[in-house]
Enzyme design. Sequence first.
Site, PDB file in Angstrom:
ATOM      1  N   ASP A   7       0.874  -1.174   0.000  1.00 58.46           N
ATOM      2  CA  ASP A   7       0.000   0.000   0.000  1.00 58.46           C
ATOM      3  C   ASP A   7       0.911   1.223   0.000  1.00 58.46           C
ATOM      4  O   ASP A   7       1.411   1.634   1.044  1.00 58.46           O
ATOM      5  CB  ASP A   7      -0.900  -0.012   1.231  1.00 58.46           C
ATOM      6  N   GLU A  68      -1.190  -1.156  -5.041  1.00 60.95           N
ATOM      7  CA  GLU A  68      -2.436  -0.419  -5.265  1.00 60.95           C
ATOM      8  C   GLU A  68      -2.256   0.580  -6.396  1.00 60.95           C
ATOM      9  O   GLU A  68      -1.280   1.339  -6.421  1.00 60.95           O
ATOM     10  CB  GLU A  68      -2.856   0.306  -3.986  1.00 60.95           C
ATOM     11  N   ASP A 141      -2.853   1.109   6.992  1.00 58.08           N
ATOM     12  CA  ASP A 141      -2.036   0.848   5.802  1.00 58.08           C
ATOM     13  C   ASP A 141      -1.578  -0.610   5.770  1.00 58.08           C
ATOM     14  O   ASP A 141      -1.479  -1.212   4.689  1.00 58.08           O
ATOM     15  CB  ASP A 141      -0.820   1.776   5.796  1.00 58.08           C
TER      16      ASP A 141
END
Length: 258
Positions: A7, A68, A141
Site C-alpha cells: 500500500d 495499489e 495501511d
Amino acid sequence: MRVLGVDPGLTRCGVGVVEGVAGRPLAMLGVGVVRTPSDAELGDRLVAVERGIEAWLDEYSPGYVAVERVFAQHNVRTVMGTAQASAIAMLCAARRGIPVALHTPSEVKAAVTGSGRAEKAQVGAMVTRLLRLDAPPRPADAADALALAICHIWRAPAQNRLQQAVAAHRTPTASRRQTTPGVSRTPGASATPRTPGTSGASATPRTAGATGTSGTPRTPGATGTSGTSGTDPAPGASAAPRTSGASRAPRTLKGRSA
C-alpha cells in the site's frame, strides 16, 4: 502462491505477505509498515522506502507483488508522494524479475468485503477474519497491504485464464496456416491455336455477298424475296426526259388604288 502486498505512501508504506491459493484458507506470513520522516528530503525518503521493500523481498521471496493503483486526488501533493512510492515498489520487483500486478481500491474492497464502497474498518475486519488473526492489523495501511495480497490471490487465476484465452484467440490455428497447393501449369504448354476467322464450334465460311440463311449467293441488282434477278439498265440508256418549259400560272398583280 506467495504475494507481497504494498500500500504505497511516503510517510507510511504498508507491506504484508500472504500465502495460499484461491478456494483454500490463507495464511499471513508477515505484516508491517515502512516509515520515513516527513521533514526529510524527498530523495532520502525514496531511498528509505526502497531499502524497506528490498528487505521484505529478501526475507520472504514472494512470487508476486501486488501494488495499489494510484488514482488522482484533490490533494496533488499526496497523490504525487503515493505515485513515487508505488514506482519504487514496482522498480524493486522488476529488478528481481518478480511479476507486478496493480489493483484499484474498488477491486480490493469488492474482493475482500463484497462491496467496492466498503469503509476501511470493514476491510480490516474482513482481513482479520480471512487470515484468522486475533485483532485487525494496525495501522490501516498494513491492513490494506494484506487486503491487496488477498485480492491478487483470488483474482490471479481468473486473470491468467483470460490472458491465455486472448493469446489463443490471437494465435492463428494450424488449419489457417496451411494453404492448399495450387495446380501448376506445365511449363511451355500453350492453348490450342484457334483458326483465324472461325467462331463457335461449326462455323462455315460465308460466301462474300451472301445474305439470309440459305447461303446462296445473291445476284447483283436482285431485289425482293423471290430471288428473281433484276435487269440493270443498258449501258448508255437514260431515264425518261423530264418535260421542261412548263411554267406556273401567271400571278395577277393587284395595283394599289389611288
